[in-house]
Design a protein around this motif. Structure first.
Motif: not given
Length: 427
Positions: A255, A257, A305, A307, A309
């Motif tokens: 995770n 941001y 926020s 995400e 990736r």
């Protein structure tokens, strides 16, 4: 070598001096509250007292960090905000009048938004949740009062610290300060699993009470780093200087941001169980900008926020420590009466004028392939008035960065720090 996550936070020592000495009640001398929380098989959400104090504790964490930053210069920072909050909240049970008001303000508790009782119920619930034996992460937090035979604590204070803070009450002979110091140091060493050793170097000759608060945490990364991928690399201290570090590497989904406004990367590295960490990497030259923006709203935005990736992640192994004069820092934060001749701790003991003469905090952290080890100790002495890329981003923590360790169950920041030199020797 197998490396776990050990977080041994805060030992608060209250050194109390008293003009008027009287014998402590035998039952009080013998009283030791078992350090095991109430049965909390109740469903999570039934008791939300800890949720109510969480915003104030996070506000305090960042406020204290910014005060530490002013004095730290270009040095590593590491401390336990929850431990400090808990210790001083416990002390506030015996504070009165303006001394109490300053403490509440210093700890960022607004009594127009919550009652004093709710503050202590919140910490009570935090202790229950942190000490849950069913957690996958091992996490223990507790308190103890070492009380001189000659100090007569008010029964309400003793009842409150044992009820809300599960504090043990241990009879000590402070007339023999050397033995008392050894006893307290041994307790601290035991509770912190050997992470904090020989903390108290001296005790004031007039000491009559020492309050200890500790936390111990052990866990493992959800996704351990492969030892074989760790390699020597450069860590940039500034534009001109660097040090050699052992750099760990992962190529997995995390995770993350990218905060374009603050020019930093945020990477969440979770532990097994209900704990996680945030590693914040400011772009070169933007550390102060990110630090200035450290507020609960900022971190909440980061968390919301995040995400998942795939990234190439480089993170250094490091062992650092920090020691702080909490008395000095609190005074600069407006908490002054507690340490002065105007202190009102009349709710602690009978016929004794008390003040806090010393408050110190020590914390250590060790981050490696399998997890993190950390410990912290605070001592308070109380004295008589006398952006997206086509390829996975490569996030390299090869320059100064921030670290926060969160307990998700209690919404608490367990540890917080700034790593400016991973190779710096522990103090």
């Amino acid at each position: 070598m197998k490396s776990a996550l050990y977080l041994c936070l805060l030992v608060l020592v209250l050194q109390v001096q008293s003009q008027h000495r009287s014998n402590l009640n035998d039952e009080q001398q013998a009283q030791k509250i078992a350090h095991s929380p109430e049965d909390h098989s109740q469903a999570e959400g039934e008791n939300l007292a800890h949720v109510k104090i969480a915003p104030s504790n996070i506000d305090f964490a960042f406020r204290f960090y910014k005060q530490v930053r002013e004095e730290a210069g270009n040095k590593n920072i590491f401390f336990s905000p929850l431990s400090i909050s808990t210790a001083f909240a416990m002390l506030s049970l015996g504070a009165r009048s303006n001394t109490l008001s300053q403490l509440h303000k210093g700890l960022t508790f607004n009594l127009t938004e919550m009652e004093e009782q709710e503050i202590h119920e919140g910490f009570q619930r935090v202790l229950q949740l942190l000490n849950d034996p069913h957690r996958e992460v091992q996490l223990n937090m507790g308190n103890a009062l070492f009380i001189d035979d000659g100090l007569k604590l008010l029964q309400k204070f003793l009842d409150d610290v044992t009820n809300f803070y599960y504090s043990e009450a241990i009879s000590s002979n402070f007339q023999n300060s050397s033995e008392a110091r050894k006893e307290i140091n041994k307790y601290i060493e035991t509770k912190t699993r050997g992470k904090i050793v020989d903390l108290l170097k001296t005790l004031d000759e007039n000491t009559v009470m020492v309050l200890v608060n500790y936390i111990f945490f052990k866990g493992y990364w959800e996704k351990p780093f492969n030892n074989l991928a760790t390699r020597d690399d450069d860590f940039l201290l500034d534009g001109k200087n660097s040090v050699k570090v052992k750099m760990m590497h992962q190529n997995k989904a995390f995770n993350i941001y990218r905060d374009e406004k603050l020019s930093c990367w945020v990477v969440e590295i979770p532990y097994k169980g209900n704990a996680t960490s945030l590693f914040v990497l400011p772009d070169e030259g933007t550390m102060k900008q990110v630090e200035d923006a450290l507020l609960k709203e900022t971190v909440s935005n980061w968390m919301q926020s995040l995400e998942k990736r795939k990234i190439y992640l480089d993170l250094p192994k490091f062992s650092i420590s920090g020691s702080y004069d909490v008395k000095s820092l609190f005074e600069k934060m407006g908490v002054t009466e507690l340490f002065s001749g105007k202190a009102d701790l009349s709710g602690v003991a009978e016929k004794s004028l008390l003040k806090v003469s010393k408050a110190i905090h020590k914390a250590t952290v060790d981050v490696s392939e399998n997890g993190t080890e950390a410990a912290a100790v605070t001592v308070i002495e109380v004295s008589l008035l006398s952006a997206l890329f086509p390829l996975p981003p490569h996030i390299r923590f090869n320059r100064p960065f921030l670290m926060m360790v969160f307990d998700k169950t209690t919404h608490s920041i367990l540890f917080m720090g700034k790593i400016v030199n991973p190779a710096a020797k522990e103090d």
